[in-house]
Enzyme design. Structure first.
Site, PDB file in Angstrom:
ATOM      1  N   ASP A 332       9.219   5.827   0.461  1.00  0.00           N
ATOM      2  CA  ASP A 332       8.213   6.776   0.050  1.00  0.00           C
ATOM      3  C   ASP A 332       7.776   7.448   1.352  1.00  0.00           C
ATOM      4  OD1 ASP A 332       6.037   7.890  -1.480  1.00  0.00           O
ATOM      5  OD2 ASP A 332       4.749   6.416  -0.506  1.00  0.00           O
ATOM      6  N   ASP A 527       3.817   2.446  -0.403  1.00  0.00           N
ATOM      7  CA  ASP A 527       2.448   1.960  -0.218  1.00  0.00           C
ATOM      8  C   ASP A 527       1.786   1.670  -1.558  1.00  0.00           C
ATOM      9  OD1 ASP A 527       2.170   4.479  -1.165  1.00  0.00           O
ATOM     10  OD2 ASP A 527       0.805   5.176   0.388  1.00  0.00           O
ATOM     11  N   ASP A 531       3.476   4.548  -6.600  1.00  0.00           N
ATOM     12  CA  ASP A 531       4.858   4.067  -6.674  1.00  0.00           C
ATOM     13  C   ASP A 531       4.997   2.575  -6.959  1.00  0.00           C
ATOM     14  OD1 ASP A 531       4.169   3.192  -4.176  1.00  0.00           O
ATOM     15  OD2 ASP A 531       5.243   4.787  -3.135  1.00  0.00           O
TER      16      ASP A 531
END
Ligand code: ADP
Ligand code: MG
Length: 634
Positions: A332, A527, A531
């Site tokens: 990410d 994090d 997600d």
């Protein structure tokens, strides 16, 4: 798991049994009786040292799962007694074999207990009290009983017991138990501190923001303590293996006892039943897979403990195994490769009143925990005025809408603007940062360009991953292509996909995993803000522990305590070392086993050598397993 006390009490009891049985055995050798009396005499030490094995074997038979090591030992020693009854009345061997087996078991439980204890003590970050200030007096209180919002005092040399915010004092903290980072961290009034760090220099007053049970320390201990309950495929390998191995051994032993005498008889020779039964029994004793059974879980436990010391929490042996097999790492962007702390670089169009725009943005973002929200709030210092904010809706991967003083305001990316029907004004300026658009009542007002910085170690982290054998790195982000491109170029990431919604990230990762057809595993590093679902889908979910959300830490397999992406390659190297040790132990034990089995079948090894070889292999395997703990230099 049994408590430490229960284990050590059992160890003491077993040691006493072993000593009594050996003294009796040696003494009885010199007692001049024979026949049934000699048998009864030797049955005493035999039962003293072996009764629990016999009971377990018996229970195994009743439960129709007879094929375990207790069964093997029982059959072998009872067999040896029968051979003694038929022949020279020598029962020493039966007692001695049982005795040796128990000595091995004892050593094993001692070694395992010791190494488990030393591993846990390395992770020993549990505080035993919190200092609560009451009427100017400091009172030592059980951390469990401290309510959220209490002010606690942490003196130099003490561990911070509960997460909180510093209200008074400044100091440096030693965070090494949590992050493996040896440099002290300076903190002052207003800083958030996490439990488990050691306060080094100044007295701190901390207002707790969590209960003890929810604090970092408790969560970590929870993870570590439950780590070994999640089994890996290698551990399952043992149970699968035992299902086939033990019956195979038992039937081979049967064949060894029956076939050669039969064949010699058919050929007209003397059958020599005693000899072949003895060989078959030796074969059984040799075949106990103790070294494997004990050393594999211990290797994983040591590997997980070693990783924990480096600030990498691995939730179980299966996660460690998956990590070792990872060759694709998906990242990410925001908060993972970048710091997630944005600064406002520009506000457009030039005609717009920038204060109005920031004012609206900061208000709409009041309740969001997204890093962008925190940054927009920080950019507008008068956020807590008396404007009325209602109907806040956060749309993952797009932005936030809310009613501010009765007017509907949308703050987010182009996708969000589309959905509220605002037409984005073309901007003559180039934007390399993240662009946050603002619309009021569906009418476009303008945009704020904010810019994040990559973490100082991100670039090195990607390079290290490549050195550690990762062949493909991918970045998935909900941000714009321009912002994504800039970061991926800077870091040297192979592939970028931008403008993704959280569910798009899930399907991208699923595609990546599907395309591999089981060759190599895929890790996702995030994090957890938007997600957490991807963390679950990936073969290995790696979460940022400090910045990351609780949901991420829940969903992940591996948690990096200090958010440092450099720890990913470190974790992989730790995992690979651990798996290498597991494999060494498997092959070493099986190899020695196979050699002994052949020697036993040929009559070149007796029961004594069999048991001694087994204990030796087990000690070597346990010592090898402990190597997994040492990972500092990896
Ligand atoms: P990333 O994939 O980089 O972690 P996210 O999926 O969290 O990013 O968000 C993707 C995009 O959605 C952001 O770049 C931003 O444009 C927009 N966005 C998400 N949440 C917010 C928010 N709270 N405020 C404004 N914009 C947001
Ligand atoms: Mg994110």
């Amino acid at each position: 798991m049994e408590g430490d006390d229960a284990v050590s009490r059992k160890q003491k009891k077993n040691l006493v049994r072993i000593i009594i049985a050996s003294v009796l055995m040696v003494a009885f050798i010199f007692v001049p009786v024979s026949g049934i009396w000699r048998l009864l005499l030797f049955l005493v030490p035999y039962l003293v040292v072996g009764y629990d094995i016999l009971i377990k074997a018996f229970k195994g038979i009743i439960h129709l799962q007879p094929f375990d090591e207790c069964f093997l030992m029982s059959v072998a020693t009872i067999g040896a007694i029968v051979v003694g009854m038929m022949g020279d009345g020598d029962y020493v061997e039966a007692v001695a074999v049982m005795l040796f087996y128990q000595v091995g078991e004892w050593f094993q439980s001692y070694a395992v207990g010791k190494s488990r204890k030393s591993i846990s003590s390395l992770m020993d970050i549990r505080p035993d009290h919190a200092n609560v200030e009451k009427d100017g007096e400091i009172e030592e209180t059980d951390p469990d009983e401290v309510a959220v919002g209490t002010v606690i005092v942490v003196r130099p040399g003490e561990r911070i017991p509960i997460d909180g915010v510093i209200t008074e004092g400044s100091s440096s903290l030693n965070t090494s138990a949590l992050t493996g980072e040896s440099l002290p961290k300076d903190v002052m009034v207003g800083d958030e501190v996490i439990s488990g760090c050691v306060n080094m220099t100044g007295v701190l007053r901390i207002r707790t923001t969590k209960e003890f049970g929810e604090s970092t320390v408790s969560r970590i201990l929870d993870l570590v303590e439950n780590a070994s309950s999640r089994k890996s495929r290698s551990e399952n390998f043992i149970s699968r293996f035992a299902r086939y191995y033990t019956p195979a051994v038992v039937f081979s032993a049967l064949a060894l006892a029956l076939l050669p005498p039969f064949i010699t008889m058919l050929c007209g020779g003397a059958a020599r039943w005693g000899l072949w039964i003895y060989r078959a029994l030796t074969f059984l004793v040799i075949s106990c897979p103790c070294a494997l059974v004990i050393s594999i879980p211990l290797s994983f436990f040591a590997g997980i403990g070693g990783a924990g010391r480096e600030g990498v929490l691995v939730k179980g042996s299966n996660c460690l195994e998956a990590l070792a097999g990872t060759d694709t790492v998906v990242f990410d962007k925001t908060g993972t490769l970048t710091k997630g702390v944005f600064e406002v670089v520009a506000i457009h169009p030039d005609s717009v009143d920038s204060n109005t725009l920031l004012h609206l943005a900061a208000h709409v973002e009041r309740y969001s925990s997204h890093p962008i929200a925190a940054s927009l709030r920080a950019a507008y210092s008068f956020e807590l005025d008396d404007c009325e904010i209602n109907d806040v809706r956060e749309i993952s991967g797009q932005g936030v809408t809310a009613s501010v003083n009765g007017e509907t305001v949308a703050v987010g990316n182009s996708r969000l603007m589309e959905s509220v029907g605002a037409v984005i004004q073309k901007c003559p300026h180039d934007h390399v940062g993240t662009v946050i658009h603002v619309a009021k009542n569906g009418v476009y007002l303008g945009h704020i360009e904010i810019s994040d910085v990559v973490k100082p170690t991100s670039s090195q982290a990607i390079a290290e991953l490549r050195r550690a054998g990762v062949t493909r790195t991918v970045m998935l982000t909900g941000d714009s292509a321009a912002a994504a491109e800039k970061v991926s170029k800077e870091l040297g990431i192979d592939e970028v996909h931008s403008g993704l919604l959280p569910e798009d990230k899930v399907s991208r990762v699923e595609d990546l995993i599907g395309a591999k057809k089981g060759k190599g595993l895929t890790a996702f590093v995030g994090d957890g803000i938007n997600d957490a679902p991807v963390l679950t889908v990936a073969d290995v979910g790696i979460a940022m522990g400090a910045l990351g959300s609780d949901a991420a830490i829940e969903a992940a397999d591996v948690v990096l305590m200090d958010d440092d992406p450099l720890k990913i390659s470190k974790a992989m190297r730790i995992a690979r070392k651990c798996m290498a040790i597991v494999r060494e132990n498997i092959w070493f034990s099986l190899g020695v086993k196979a050699a002994c089995l052949v020697l036993g079948a040929l009559g070149l090894a007796n029961m004594w050598t069999a048991v001694i070889a087994d204990v030796g292999v087990m000690i070597a395997a346990v010592l090898n397993a402990i190597r997994a703990l040492f990972v500092k230099k990896l």
